[in-house]
Design a protein around this motif. Structure first.
Motif, PDB file in Angstrom:
ATOM      1  N   ALA A   1       0.831  -1.206   0.000  1.00  0.00           N
ATOM      2  CA  ALA A   1       0.000   0.000   0.000  1.00  0.00           C
ATOM      3  C   ALA A   1       0.866   1.256   0.000  1.00  0.00           C
ATOM      4  O   ALA A   1       0.577   2.234  -0.714  1.00  0.00           O
ATOM      5  N   ILE A   2       1.949   1.249   0.796  1.00  0.00           N
ATOM      6  CA  ILE A   2       2.856   2.407   0.797  1.00  0.00           C
ATOM      7  C   ILE A   2       3.575   2.522  -0.540  1.00  0.00           C
ATOM      8  O   ILE A   2       3.721   3.629  -1.098  1.00  0.00           O
TER       9      ILE A   2
ATOM     10  N   ASP B   1       2.548   1.563  -3.448  1.00  0.00           N
ATOM     11  CA  ASP B   1       1.604   2.066  -4.458  1.00  0.00           C
ATOM     12  C   ASP B   1       1.492   3.584  -4.401  1.00  0.00           C
ATOM     13  O   ASP B   1       1.286   4.239  -5.429  1.00  0.00           O
ATOM     14  N   LYS B   2       1.613   4.147  -3.193  1.00  0.00           N
ATOM     15  CA  LYS B   2       1.450   5.596  -3.022  1.00  0.00           C
ATOM     16  C   LYS B   2       2.743   6.370  -3.270  1.00  0.00           C
ATOM     17  O   LYS B   2       2.711   7.527  -3.686  1.00  0.00           O
TER      18      LYS B   2
ATOM     19  N   PHE C   1       3.163   5.622   6.579  1.00  0.00           N
ATOM     20  CA  PHE C   1       1.871   4.958   6.368  1.00  0.00           C
ATOM     21  C   PHE C   1       0.717   5.864   6.780  1.00  0.00           C
ATOM     22  O   PHE C   1      -0.274   5.996   6.053  1.00  0.00           O
TER      23      PHE C   1
ATOM     24  N   THR D   1       0.259   8.629   4.072  1.00  0.00           N
ATOM     25  CA  THR D   1      -0.058   8.305   2.677  1.00  0.00           C
ATOM     26  C   THR D   1      -1.233   7.350   2.487  1.00  0.00           C
ATOM     27  O   THR D   1      -1.987   7.479   1.511  1.00  0.00           O
ATOM     28  N   VAL D   2      -1.395   6.396   3.389  1.00  0.00           N
ATOM     29  CA  VAL D   2      -2.387   5.334   3.180  1.00  0.00           C
ATOM     30  C   VAL D   2      -3.607   5.480   4.085  1.00  0.00           C
ATOM     31  O   VAL D   2      -4.754   5.402   3.638  1.00  0.00           O
ATOM     32  N   GLU D   3      -3.349   5.689   5.358  1.00  0.00           N
ATOM     33  CA  GLU D   3      -4.402   5.652   6.380  1.00  0.00           C
ATOM     34  C   GLU D   3      -5.617   6.512   6.060  1.00  0.00           C
ATOM     35  O   GLU D   3      -6.767   6.039   6.209  1.00  0.00           O
TER      36      GLU D   3
ATOM     37  N   GLU E   1      -7.145   7.223   3.453  1.00  0.00           N
ATOM     38  CA  GLU E   1      -7.997   6.741   2.363  1.00  0.00           C
ATOM     39  C   GLU E   1      -8.688   5.418   2.679  1.00  0.00           C
ATOM     40  O   GLU E   1      -9.442   4.898   1.857  1.00  0.00           O
TER      41      GLU E   1
ATOM     42  N   VAL F   1      -5.449  -4.173   6.993  1.00  0.00           N
ATOM     43  CA  VAL F   1      -4.088  -3.912   6.520  1.00  0.00           C
ATOM     44  C   VAL F   1      -3.212  -4.994   7.127  1.00  0.00           C
ATOM     45  O   VAL F   1      -3.136  -5.115   8.358  1.00  0.00           O
TER      46      VAL F   1
END
Length: 501
Positions: A329-330, A332-333, A371, A374-376, A378, A385
């Protein structure tokens, strides 16, 4: 518009004068008891025009309309409000006493149920007893209409800090607040029933601990005079609950208060409620399925639905939930694989993302902050996760097939973590090495790094079976399910600065 302080003081003075008048009349303003046989909800739901029902109810006066020889009032009990009707020629001296009563006073009423000409189910009072004289005026909201016909509400008890500080007033004048806490209680009861039905045992573990552990957090420290030692308020229940798995229990859980000496914001309070569960012979894959079952059970039993509104978002807890890799996920961002990246590369990425490096020292904290940035935010719909870097999880078992990660998941909803779970580390040699790595982090200045718990290591040296562990943040779960945006709105008495500050 705010009530002037001088006006409030005058109102308080008048209430003290009324108190003296009531006492001169021989009326005890603070009664010892009153026999109640009905409540407002029961009376309204079971009204029968063909039956003259005698009732005894008690509640707080919330509105008064005096009309000389007769008066109406609304009283509020724990189920809602109901109107009462009083006549001077029927209750005599009690009516004279009623003239000295105010909004906020608590009264006991005997009478019969009837319906007024306007169709309102009410209680015709045959006897009235003052149970508690209120010496402070309630901040009851008032309505006015301006010259354009617009309704204006003023004198509301709306100041958030005052409401948290004086929760007792908040509960009286804002009925929706009480409903949130009733719902909270139902959620906790649903969790407890579900776990009991699975055959897991509810236990209690120490709040005062000689060593703190089970999470990355700073503790509160206190001192025990008789033993002359410092003790810590627990930051988690994990290490004691896993000792019980070593001891042979087939699944244990605890719903408890934990304490972390950290900052306060919309999702953090230094005292909070957790549910932790440990089940032997299971792993984190099994626990993911269990969490889906647990949360959907709560949704259906307490709310009879799986779709909720939180802020401006629609959240659907219908299973199955999405599962994503923490590392992927990280990447990807950001394009960066945090397992392979050096610490300098992570610092560069954090700097580019505007992350305060002072608050994110060392690989573990850098990765966690990246994390979170960038991810959390969304992760709106329920999402698991999975597979966290080993640096972030000193108590989780290394992944059986992936290098550099552990078998761990966190559940995110509406951008907030509500669950954390592991395949628990049961290798005492690996656990000792992880603790020693944490000691190095502490020596480097990380105040939240784990200590070495020799007794816990001794326990798992006797042998702990493969175990799945879970922690659920009760406060955050209640926030999501009741659409409350601050943790203080789901804790009855949240931590506050002293009033004199």
């Amino acid at each position: 518009m705010e009530t002037n302080l001088t006006d409030v003081n005058e109102l308080i003075k008048r209430r003290y004068e009324e108190l003296e008048e009531l006492q001169k009349m021989g009326i005890e303003p603070y009664a010892y008891s009153f026999d109640v046989n009905a409540d407002s909800e029961d009376i309204k739901n079971n009204f029968n025009e063909d039956e003259k029902r005698e009732v005894k109810i008690a509640g707080r006066i919330m509105a008064i309309r005096r009309m000389g020889k007769a008066s109406f009032a609304h009283i509020m009990d724990d189920k809602g409000k109901i109107q009462i009707y009083l006549r001077k020629d029927e209750i005599g001296e009690q009516y004279a006493a009623f003239k000295l009563m105010d909004i906020g006073d608590i009264v006991g009423v005997e009478g019969f149920v009837f319906k007024t000409r306007t169709g309102e189910i009410s209680v015709h009072v045959t006897s009235l007893k003052l149970l508690a004289k209120s010496l402070r005026p309630l901040p009851i909201a008032k309505e006015a209409t301006d010259e354009h016909g617009n309704k204006i509400i003023y004198d509301q008890f709306a100041d958030k800090e005052l409401r948290y500080r004086q929760r007792y007033v908040d509960l009286i004048v804002n009925p929706d607040v009480k409903e949130v806490f009733i719902t909270r209680s139902k959620i906790i009861s649903a969790i407890r029933r579900f776990l009991d039905e699975q055959g897991y045992l509810e236990v209690e573990t120490p709040i005062l601990q000689p060593l703190y552990g089970g999470a990355a957090a700073r503790p509160f420290i206190t001192h025990h005079n008789a033993l002359d030692i410092d003790l810590y308020l627990r930051i988690a229940d994990e290490l004691y609950l896993k000792r019980l798995i070593v001891g042979g229990f087939n699944g244990v859980y605890e719903i408890s208060k934990d304490f972390r000496n950290e900052g306060m914001d919309r999702t953090h309070n230094p005292e909070f409620t957790m549910m932790e569960l440990y089940v032997p012979y299971k792993d984190y894959e099994w626990m993911m399925n269990f969490v889906e079952q647990l949360i959907t059970h709560i949704c259906k039993v307490v709310f009879n639905k799986t779709e909720f509104t939180f802020e401006d978002k629609t959240i659907d807890f219908k299973t199955p939930w999405k599962r994503i890799s923490f590392v992927d996920a990280i990447e990807d961002k950001t394009g960066v694989n945090v397992i392979k990246a050096s610490e300098d590369e992570l610092k560069g990425l954090a700097k580019n993302l505007g992350i305060d490096l002072g608050a994110a020292e060392g690989r573990a904290k850098l990765i966690d902050e990246i994390f979170s940035e960038t991810v959390e935010p969304e992760l709106i719909q329920p999402t698991f996760v999975v597979d966290y870097p080993v640096e972030l999880s000193p108590l989780a078992k290394k992944h059986r097939s992936k290098e550099g990660v552990v078998e761990r998941f966190e559940t995110y909803v509406a951008g907030k973590e509500i669950c954390n779970a592991f395949s628990e580390l049961n290798d005492p040699i690996d656990q000792r090495k992880r603790f020693e790595d944490q000691v190095k982090l502490r020596e480097a200045g990380d105040e939240e790094a784990h200590q070495v718990d020799e007794d816990f290591l001794r326990a798992i040296e006797y042998g702990m079976p493969p175990t799945a562990g879970l922690g659920v943040g009760i406060d955050r779960l209640v926030m999501l399910l009741t659409n409350q945006t601050s943790i203080r709105d789901v804790i009855l008495f949240p931590q506050m600065k002293p009033e004199n500050q």
